[in-house]
Write an enzyme that holds these catalytic residues in place. Structure first.
Site, PDB file in Angstrom:
ATOM      1  N   PHE A  66       0.842  -1.199   0.000  1.00  0.00           N
ATOM      2  CA  PHE A  66       0.000   0.000   0.000  1.00  0.00           C
ATOM      3  C   PHE A  66       0.875   1.245   0.000  1.00  0.00           C
ATOM      4  CE2 PHE A  66       0.604  -1.554   4.331  1.00  0.00           C
ATOM      5  CZ  PHE A  66       1.113  -0.444   4.991  1.00  0.00           C
ATOM      6  N   PHE A  67       0.282   2.343  -0.438  1.00  0.00           N
ATOM      7  CA  PHE A  67       1.007   3.613  -0.496  1.00  0.00           C
ATOM      8  C   PHE A  67       1.053   4.251   0.891  1.00  0.00           C
ATOM      9  CE2 PHE A  67       1.043   8.236  -0.721  1.00  0.00           C
ATOM     10  CZ  PHE A  67       2.164   8.464  -1.509  1.00  0.00           C
ATOM     11  N   ASN A  71       5.934  13.260   6.313  1.00  0.00           N
ATOM     12  CA  ASN A  71       6.966  14.293   6.273  1.00  0.00           C
ATOM     13  C   ASN A  71       7.282  14.794   7.674  1.00  0.00           C
ATOM     14  OD1 ASN A  71       6.852  14.561   3.285  1.00  0.00           O
ATOM     15  ND2 ASN A  71       4.824  15.402   3.703  1.00  0.00           N
ATOM     16  N   HIS A  78       7.090  32.597  14.130  1.00  0.00           N
ATOM     17  CA  HIS A  78       6.597  33.838  13.542  1.00  0.00           C
ATOM     18  C   HIS A  78       7.029  33.966  12.087  1.00  0.00           C
ATOM     19  CE1 HIS A  78       5.223  35.158  17.478  1.00  0.00           C
ATOM     20  NE2 HIS A  78       6.333  34.615  17.930  1.00  0.00           N
ATOM     21  N   HIS A  82       0.441  33.609  10.643  1.00  0.00           N
ATOM     22  CA  HIS A  82       0.673  33.099  11.993  1.00  0.00           C
ATOM     23  C   HIS A  82       0.001  33.971  13.035  1.00  0.00           C
ATOM     24  CE1 HIS A  82       3.784  36.215  11.774  1.00  0.00           C
ATOM     25  NE2 HIS A  82       3.800  36.199  13.099  1.00  0.00           N
ATOM     26  N   ASP A  84       0.372  35.810  16.811  1.00  0.00           N
ATOM     27  CA  ASP A  84       1.216  36.295  17.896  1.00  0.00           C
ATOM     28  C   ASP A  84       0.465  36.109  19.202  1.00  0.00           C
ATOM     29  OD1 ASP A  84       3.132  37.129  16.121  1.00  0.00           O
ATOM     30  OD2 ASP A  84       2.836  39.274  16.445  1.00  0.00           O
ATOM     31  N   HIS A  88       4.452  37.083  23.395  1.00  0.00           N
ATOM     32  CA  HIS A  88       5.437  37.537  22.411  1.00  0.00           C
ATOM     33  C   HIS A  88       6.011  38.907  22.797  1.00  0.00           C
ATOM     34  CE1 HIS A  88       7.492  37.644  18.643  1.00  0.00           C
ATOM     35  NE2 HIS A  88       6.633  38.403  17.982  1.00  0.00           N
ATOM     36  N   HIS A 214       2.282  46.058  19.225  1.00  0.00           N
ATOM     37  CA  HIS A 214       2.439  44.738  19.843  1.00  0.00           C
ATOM     38  C   HIS A 214       2.344  44.836  21.363  1.00  0.00           C
ATOM     39  CE1 HIS A 214       4.107  43.187  15.990  1.00  0.00           C
ATOM     40  NE2 HIS A 214       3.820  41.998  16.482  1.00  0.00           N
TER      41      HIS A 214
END
Length: 265
Positions: A66-67, A71, A78, A82, A84, A88, A214
């Site tokens: 089978f396959f 990965n 960041h 994404h 924050d 942060h 921020h």
């Protein structure tokens, strides 16, 4: 775009209903992806020591007939689309895994500053911009997810066009728009919004040296969403957003898949 059956969204129905005066009918909702993919072209801050890496562990037919594919990946927190987390920029702020899910699911507004940005690539959203928006669309409710549309997602992943500079390992020459401190103060301290999002690389403008936006957001445990994509597809009001980051314990942020839910026209 896609329309998904209600059963797929059952886990978030209650959160949406709790954060929106008129909950979206999820049987008919259009779902839009507001995220850039993670790949070899993903953009990170110029001083980032590494980039996104995807390594093949297995890909092909097994001895069992089978396959199988698998990965491994590596990425700074960041970069790309994404989140924050408050920690942060706030020592005692919430980490990525500590953010309440209800904060990351809710009604969204889109403030469009493309006209101002066309004249000034360093444009910073002002408090006056917000009050002008409210004059047309109503006062922002507590818990709103604010998305700032600058039009810069069209430049991604062209580093020079997107950042305003492509000098390696140097963040001092960046030029791109975002929120200004007075706007952030109004949104965070007076309107008590849940999230600040933008289609550029930072919720501070590229030329910022002290990252006041921020710091203002993080001090009140307001999360940030950066490198959003395709905000031009959203109305100024009426959409709901789901922004669930990778649940990194103790993380200062992480990759996030951001989606918008639109009611039927």
């Amino acid at each position: 775009m896609s329309v998904l059956h209600r059963s797929v969204w059952c886990p978030i129905i209650l959160a949406l209903a709790a954060t929106s005066a008129s909950a979206i009918d999820l049987d008919q909702a259009t779902v839009l992806d507001l995220s850039h993919p993670f790949n070899s072209q993903t953009l990170y801050w110029p001083t980032s020591p590494s980039q996104f890496e995807l390594k093949t562990l297995a890909h092909g037919q097994t001895d069992g007939g089978f396959f199988y594919s698998s990965n491994s990946f590596c990425s700074p927190e960041h970069g790309g689309t994404h989140l924050d987390a408050p920690i942060h920029f706030a020592e005692h702020g919430k980490t990525a895994d500590q953010l309440d899910l209800a904060q990351l699911i809710g009604p969204a507004v889109v403030i469009d500053v493309r006209e101002q940005v066309a004249k000034n690539p360093d444009y910073a959203l002002t408090a006056d911009d917000i009050t002008a928006f409210e004059a047309n669309h109503g006062k922002l409710a507590a818990g709103t997810i604010v998305l700032l549309q600058t039009g810069y997602s069209k430049h991604y992943p062209n580093r020079k066009a997107y950042f305003g500079d492509d000098t390696p390992n140097d963040a001092s020459k960046l030029h791109f728009p975002s929120y200004g401190p007075d706007a952030a103060t109004l949104l965070v301290d007076k309107r008590h919004v849940a999230v600040l999002g933008v289609d550029t690389a930072s919720i501070d403008i590229g030329q910022s040296k002290d990252f006041q936006v921020h710091r203002i957001a993080a001090a009140k445990n307001v999360a940030g969403l950066e490198n959003l994509n395709g905000l031009d597809r959203l109305p100024p009001v009426g959409a709901s957003v789901v922004a669930l980051p990778m649940k990194i314990e103790g993380g200062s942020g992480g990759p996030v898949r951001v989606i918008a839910l639109l009611p039927p026209k």
